[in-house]
Design an enzyme around this catalytic site. Structure first.
Site, short mmCIF file in Angstrom:
data_model
loop_
_atom_site.label_atom_id
_atom_site.label_comp_id
_atom_site.label_asym_id
_atom_site.label_seq_id
_atom_site.Cartn_x
_atom_site.Cartn_y
_atom_site.Cartn_z
N ASP A 70 0.83 -1.22 0.00
CA ASP A 70 0.00 0.00 0.00
C ASP A 70 0.87 1.26 0.00
OD1 ASP A 70 0.97 -0.18 2.61
OD2 ASP A 70 -0.98 0.04 3.57
N TYR A 118 12.05 2.87 -1.19
CA TYR A 118 11.38 1.56 -1.17
C TYR A 118 10.06 1.62 -1.94
CZ TYR A 118 8.27 -2.14 0.49
OH TYR A 118 7.35 -3.18 0.54
#
Ligand SMILES: NC(=O)c1ccc[n+]([C@@H]2O[C@H](COP(=O)([O-])OP(=O)(O)OC[C@H]3O[C@@H](n4cnc5c(N)ncnc54)[C@H](O)[C@@H]3O)[C@@H](O)[C@H]2O)c1
Length: 354
Positions: A134, A159
């Site tokens: 998410d 990331y």
């Protein structure tokens, strides 16, 4: 009909749990794990399936396209479930290169291998399932609705940016080449076999070692926590019922501020130590929890740069189209997780020496 799965990153936290889930539910399927065994991969986590004739472990890098192609061909792989990644946001801030290499180039290398082996015109059904996060959606304000599959991507860390890039590459291989892909974007997982650098296992293992419990900033960062088996079940549902080319958000409908999670773990561990004096002998170092006050170990530390304030998942699509909903309650999941770390001291102590 039995299937042959290639699970990349199957020696990491979620991959290991997925392998146990899958072989338990589909004992006639073959599972091949491909894992480079980075610091986050742990072969001993797979001890419970090593003697299963339907299980094979291959140590290797997802960037090794020739190796992946040979596995796909020789093992007759019908489904590839792609977990392998660099996954720790803090490490992506101090060393982003490995994240671009594995998460972006590595995913692309896998896509090329699947395209070369699977798109040969034989008409067979295959599935490349990409496991994402998410975090690609960026951050939410307290009053914002949770992320849905149509929320714009706005990643804020190396990331999440590398995962977002990999999601786009996966999508492009369907639209450009016709590769049968699907993607799931999941919220924060917790459960057994979680590397003790991540919040929940860090708090548990630091309490047991009488180490500080670091909390970033004001501790009010909100995450939506999901027990890892519910994630495995969500991926299973996507593989069984999800449509090619679709993305599904998988979440726990379980938002917690980091500081509240830390305090909850402290409370549960205090009760466990009060109820079971054997734990005092097993963990003599754990003076604060033995004294009934592990919260004394909490230390507020400088916030992570670019730290997202809130993530929350709207799993309505997965619920409506796949019948997905989380089964584990947070109370039972966190209790199981703490019990697992209390009984698996050798597993996590070995990792802390890495
Ligand atoms: N942990 C979470 O809360 C969470 C939430 C949503 C999505 N995800 C995604 O789920 C996937 C798995 O996450 P995790 O928490 O299990 O990660 P992890 O860091 O625990 O495990 C990653 C695994 O991938 C392996 N690996 C790394 N680079 C590799 C390479 N180049 N070739 C082959 N293997 C390699 C590692 O050895 C390790 O076994 C990731 O793609 C992550 O982005 C994680």
């Amino acid at each position: 009909m039995s299937e042959s799965l290639l699970v990349t990153g199957g020696a990491g936290f979620i991959g290991v749990n997925f392998v146990y889930y899958w072989l338990n539910k589909y004992p006639n399927d073959k599972v091949v794990v491909l894992d480079a065994l980075t610091y986050a991969g742990n072969l001993s986590s797979l001890d419970g399936v090593q003697s299963n004739p339907n299980f094979t472990f291959v140590q290797g890098n997802i960037l090794d396209q020739a190796l992946v192609e040979s596995i796909l061909k020789e093992q007759g792989i019908t489904k590839l479930v792609h977990f392998a990644a660099e996954s720790h946001v803090d490490r992506s801030i101090s060393g982003p290169d490995a994240f671009i290499e594995t998460n972006v180039l590595g995913t692309h290398s896998l896509l090329k291998a699947a395209k070369n082996v699977w798109l040969t015109g034989d008409g067979l059904e295959h599935r490349f399932h990409h496991v994402s996060t998410d975090e690609v959606y960026g951050t939410l304000e307290p009053s914002d609705p949770p992320f849905s599959e149509t929320t714009s991507y706005a990643p804020n860390s190396p990331y999440s940016a590398s995962k977002a890039a990999s999601d786009h590459l996966v999508r492009s291989y369907l639209h450009t080449y016709g590769l049968q892909v699907s993607t799931s974007n999941c919220s924060n997982n917790y459960g057994p076999y979680h590397f003790p650098e991540k919040l929940i296992p860090l708090v548990i293992t630091n309490i047991l070692r009488e180490k500080p419990l670091p909390v970033y900033g004001d501790g009010q960062q909100i995450r939506d926590w999901l027990y890892v088996d519910d994630h495995a079940r969500g991926i299973d549902l996507v593989l069984q019922r999800g449509l090619v080319g679709e993305s599904y958000n998988i979440g726990g409908i379980n938002e917690w501020a980091n500081i509240d999670i830390v305090k909850l773990v402290c409370q549960i561990m205090t009760k466990k130590f009060a109820d079971n004096l054997k734990l005092h002998e097993q963990f003599p170092e754990a003076r604060s929890v033995i004294a009934g006050n592990p919260e004394a170990l909490i230390e507020f530390v400088t916030d992570r740069p670019g730290h997202d304030r809130r993530y929350a998942i709207d799993p309505a699509k997965a619920n409506a189209e796949l019948g997905y909903q989380p089964l584990e309650t947070f109370d039972s999941g966190i209790e199981k997780t703490i019990d697992w770390y209390l009984s698996q001291e050798n597993w996590w102590k070995a990792l802390l020496k890495v």
